[in-house]
Design a protein around this motif. Structure first.
Motif, short mmCIF file in Angstrom:
data_model
loop_
_atom_site.label_atom_id
_atom_site.label_comp_id
_atom_site.label_asym_id
_atom_site.label_seq_id
_atom_site.Cartn_x
_atom_site.Cartn_y
_atom_site.Cartn_z
N TYR A 6 -15.06 79.88 6.43
CA TYR A 6 -13.85 80.55 5.97
C TYR A 6 -14.23 81.42 4.79
CZ TYR A 6 -10.67 77.61 8.73
OH TYR A 6 -9.99 76.99 9.75
N SER A 7 -13.42 82.43 4.53
CA SER A 7 -13.69 83.31 3.41
C SER A 7 -12.39 83.92 2.92
CB SER A 7 -14.68 84.41 3.82
OG SER A 7 -15.10 85.17 2.68
N LEU A 8 -12.50 84.74 1.89
CA LEU A 8 -11.34 85.50 1.43
C LEU A 8 -11.03 86.60 2.42
CD1 LEU A 8 -12.32 85.89 -2.34
CD2 LEU A 8 -10.88 84.12 -1.30
N LEU A 9 -9.78 86.99 2.50
CA LEU A 9 -9.40 88.08 3.39
C LEU A 9 -9.95 89.40 2.84
CD1 LEU A 9 -7.55 85.82 4.42
CD2 LEU A 9 -5.73 87.52 4.66
N ALA A 10 -10.26 90.32 3.75
CA ALA A 10 -10.85 91.60 3.36
C ALA A 10 -10.47 92.65 4.39
CB ALA A 10 -12.37 91.49 3.24
N GLY A 11 -10.53 93.92 3.98
CA GLY A 11 -10.24 95.00 4.91
C GLY A 11 -10.56 96.35 4.29
#
Length: 318
Positions: free
Chosen positions: A208-213
């Motif tokens: 799992y990780s932090l959301l990114a875009g």
């Protein structure tokens, strides 16, 4: 963050000496000049101290390199260049998996000492000095750009490297093309003492990780944070502030780390972007960081997600 530049690939203070790029012949002739070597994006390590191998510009290994010598800058030892081996086709081990999330294999060139080897940058990034990490990331990103931007986007003719590797010039229409960097927001989204984590389809189990875009044209960083989090997880975000950034040469991103405060908590997934998203308490994140959580593995060391989560847990975001 006062220590933002301690993130991997940041903060080495390399003198890129851009004023030397236009007339590079004298710098190439400097006997102190050294070259770092890449193969398929993997840097060549010396094997002894796990640092980058730096070879003279007349070293036999460079006989297998393309003609371009990318000028990276000046450090304490003198000028530093980078080259990619494009004329070498080694026998690869069964462990090699170039399409994998992380290729664990190593390759050895016959012109180098036995301990020297090519290794996936993501696998060794935390073992490199700040200077070696910056050099390797810069070389990987710019050389990768040359490989994917051979042809002029204006007229379609094949362009040629110029300015010591820092641009391409089209001989047909004269257009200049410069290495691209794609801005990406990565978000530490908090609701009270909980942080939002997500996982993309196809990621290794437990990752799992932090959301990114990606930041879109005409969009501020803050707006990109709010849009991406709402699109991917259905969470509304209020105040947003910048924390730290990280050059991420896989292939050419600038990760812009931000803190966002959620104004809603109900998760609605976009299944194309996310396989799962969860709120994780600070207590559980401490277990994740220590590798004792039953279902969530720690974020990859060296990635900015790990850096931001680590500083959140340590109350050192300011």
């Amino acid at each position: 963050m006062e220590h933002a530049e301690t993130v991997t690939f940041g903060g080495s203070g390399l003198n890129r000496a851009a004023h030397l790029r236009g007339a590079i012949a004298e710098t190439l002739a400097d006997p102190a000049a050294r070259c770092i070597v890449l193969w398929r994006g993997k840097p060549l390590l010396d094997g002894a101290g796990a640092g980058l191998s730096r070879v003279p510009l007349d070293h036999p290994v460079l006989g297998d390199a393309s003609d371009m010598r990318l000028f990276l800058g000046l450090d304490e030892g003198g000028p530093v260049f980078a080259a990619e081996l494009t004329r070498w086709d080694p026998d690869v081990s069964e462990a090699a998996d170039f399409g994998a999330f992380l290729d664990p294999s190593q390759q050895h060139h016959p012109a180098m000492p036995a301990a020297a080897h090519f290794a996936e940058l993501r696998a060794v990034m935390t073992t490199l000095s700040a200077r070696d990490a910056e050099l390797a990331a810069t070389a990987r990103a710019v050389i990768g750009w040359h490989g994917s931007h051979r042809f002029c986007s204006t007229c379609g003719a094949e362009s040629a490297p110029d300015d010591a590797g820092w641009r391409r010039v089209c001989p047909a229409c004269g257009t200049f093309h410069f290495p691209r960097t794609d801005p990406v927001v990565i978000m530490l989204i908090l609701s009270g003492d909980n942080v939002l984590l997500g996982r993309s389809p196809g990621w290794p189990e437990g990752m799992y990780s932090l959301l990114a875009g990606f930041v879109e044209p005409g969009e501020t960083i803050e707006a990109a944070v709010r849009r991406e989090v709402f699109e991917e997880a259905g969470i509304a975000v209020g105040p947003v502030r910048y924390l730290a950034s990280q050059p991420w040469a896989f292939p050419s991103s600038l990760m812009i780390g931000c803190l966002g405060l959620a104004t809603s908590t109900e998760i609605t997934l976009d299944p194309v972007e996310l396989e799962d998203a969860v709120w994780v308490s600070r207590t559980d994140m401490a277990r994740v960081a220590h590798g004792t959580h039953p279902t969530i593995k720690p974020a990859r060391a060296g990635a900015i997600a790990h850096f931001l989560l680590e500083n959140w847990l340590a109350d050192s975001l300011d």
